[in-house]
Design an enzyme around this catalytic site. Structure first.
Site, PDB file in Angstrom:
ATOM      1  N   ASP A  11     -24.237 -36.986   2.838  1.00  0.00           N
ATOM      2  CA  ASP A  11     -24.939 -37.055   4.105  1.00  0.00           C
ATOM      3  C   ASP A  11     -26.205 -37.888   3.865  1.00  0.00           C
ATOM      4  OD1 ASP A  11     -25.745 -36.173   6.800  1.00  0.00           O
ATOM      5  OD2 ASP A  11     -27.249 -35.006   5.714  1.00  0.00           O
ATOM      6  N   ASP A  13     -29.420 -38.119   6.424  1.00  0.00           N
ATOM      7  CA  ASP A  13     -30.659 -37.524   6.923  1.00  0.00           C
ATOM      8  C   ASP A  13     -30.791 -36.080   6.469  1.00  0.00           C
ATOM      9  OD1 ASP A  13     -31.386 -39.876   8.511  1.00  0.00           O
ATOM     10  OD2 ASP A  13     -29.667 -39.318   9.744  1.00  0.00           O
ATOM     11  N   ASP A 165     -27.053 -31.218   3.823  1.00  0.00           N
ATOM     12  CA  ASP A 165     -28.114 -30.233   4.031  1.00  0.00           C
ATOM     13  C   ASP A 165     -27.869 -29.320   5.220  1.00  0.00           C
ATOM     14  OD1 ASP A 165     -28.636 -32.480   5.852  1.00  0.00           O
ATOM     15  OD2 ASP A 165     -30.452 -31.358   6.357  1.00  0.00           O
TER      16      ASP A 165
END
Length: 216
Positions: A11, A13, A165
């Site tokens: 991922d 961001d 995240d």
């Protein structure tokens, strides 16, 4: 212990880049063009990793699809115009990507052209064998971006570790049949991540090199 994997999907961001102030700032610019009541930075940050449509639908439940699309297009103009001046690379990311073996790709809700441009601006593009964004197919938590990235690499799910995240990253990874690694330093809430039982947890991406991350 975190074993070595032939393929790593990342991922962007909240995992590689601390980009919340630019993302949320661009969303706020869009909201400032409307009669939206004030919303907090934390509220906007909680949507990072999901499609903008979800955020705008929640803020404007009576808007038509055409009105929502107009807001999305405004964001897509505002976000790159900010120049990513408030975005930074998380500690350890450069070192981890440079030293980590195996093939690497992205699996992000950003579109592929935007992803490529951002990675290039921050000097991270050179570490990736394939750049995959969400282009015209369902975004995470659907598994499509992961499966598309794997297809781009010619890889199988059992070869892959997905690092992210958010709960959407973990759910997408489970649905795609890959192993998952949750980072604790991003924007996701740990209790929501834990519901998807990540295979591994790290506090710093360099733990992928040390093979000493805590296994779930």
């Amino acid at each position: 212990m975190i074993p070595r994997f032939p393929v790593y999907l990342f991922d962007i961001d909240g995992t590689l880049l601390d980009s919340a102030r630019d993302i949320c700032g661009a969303v706020q610019q869009v909201l400032d063009t409307t009669d939206c009541p004030p919303v907090t930075f934390e509220f906007l940050k909680s949507y990072i990793g999901l499609h903008l449509i979800e955020l705008f639908h929640d803020v404007f439940p009576t808007y038509t699809p055409e009105q929502i699309d107009t807001l999305v297009q405004q964001y897509r103009a505002f976000y790159p115009a900010r120049g990513h001046k408030l975005t930074s690379i998380y500690p350890g990311v450069n070192e981890a990507l440079a030293a980590l073996g195996g093939r690497k790709a992205t699996a992000t809700t950003k579109g592929t052209p935007t992803t490529r441009a951002v990675l290039e601006q921050f000097g991270l593009l050179r570490y990736f064998d394939h750049v995959q964004g969400t282009d015209g197919f369902p975004c995470k938590p659907a598994p499509d971006v992961i499966l598309t990235a794997l297809a781009g690499l010619g890889a199988e799910p059992e070869e892959c570790l997905m690092i992210g995240d958010s709960a959407a990253d973990m759910e997408a990874g489970k649905r795609a049949g890959v192993k998952t690694c949750a980072v604790r330093y991003g924007y996701g809430q740990e209790e929501k991540l834990a519901r998807w039982e990540p295979d591994y947890w790290v506090d710093d991406l360099r733990e992928l090199l040390e093979t000493n991350g805590a296994q779930a």
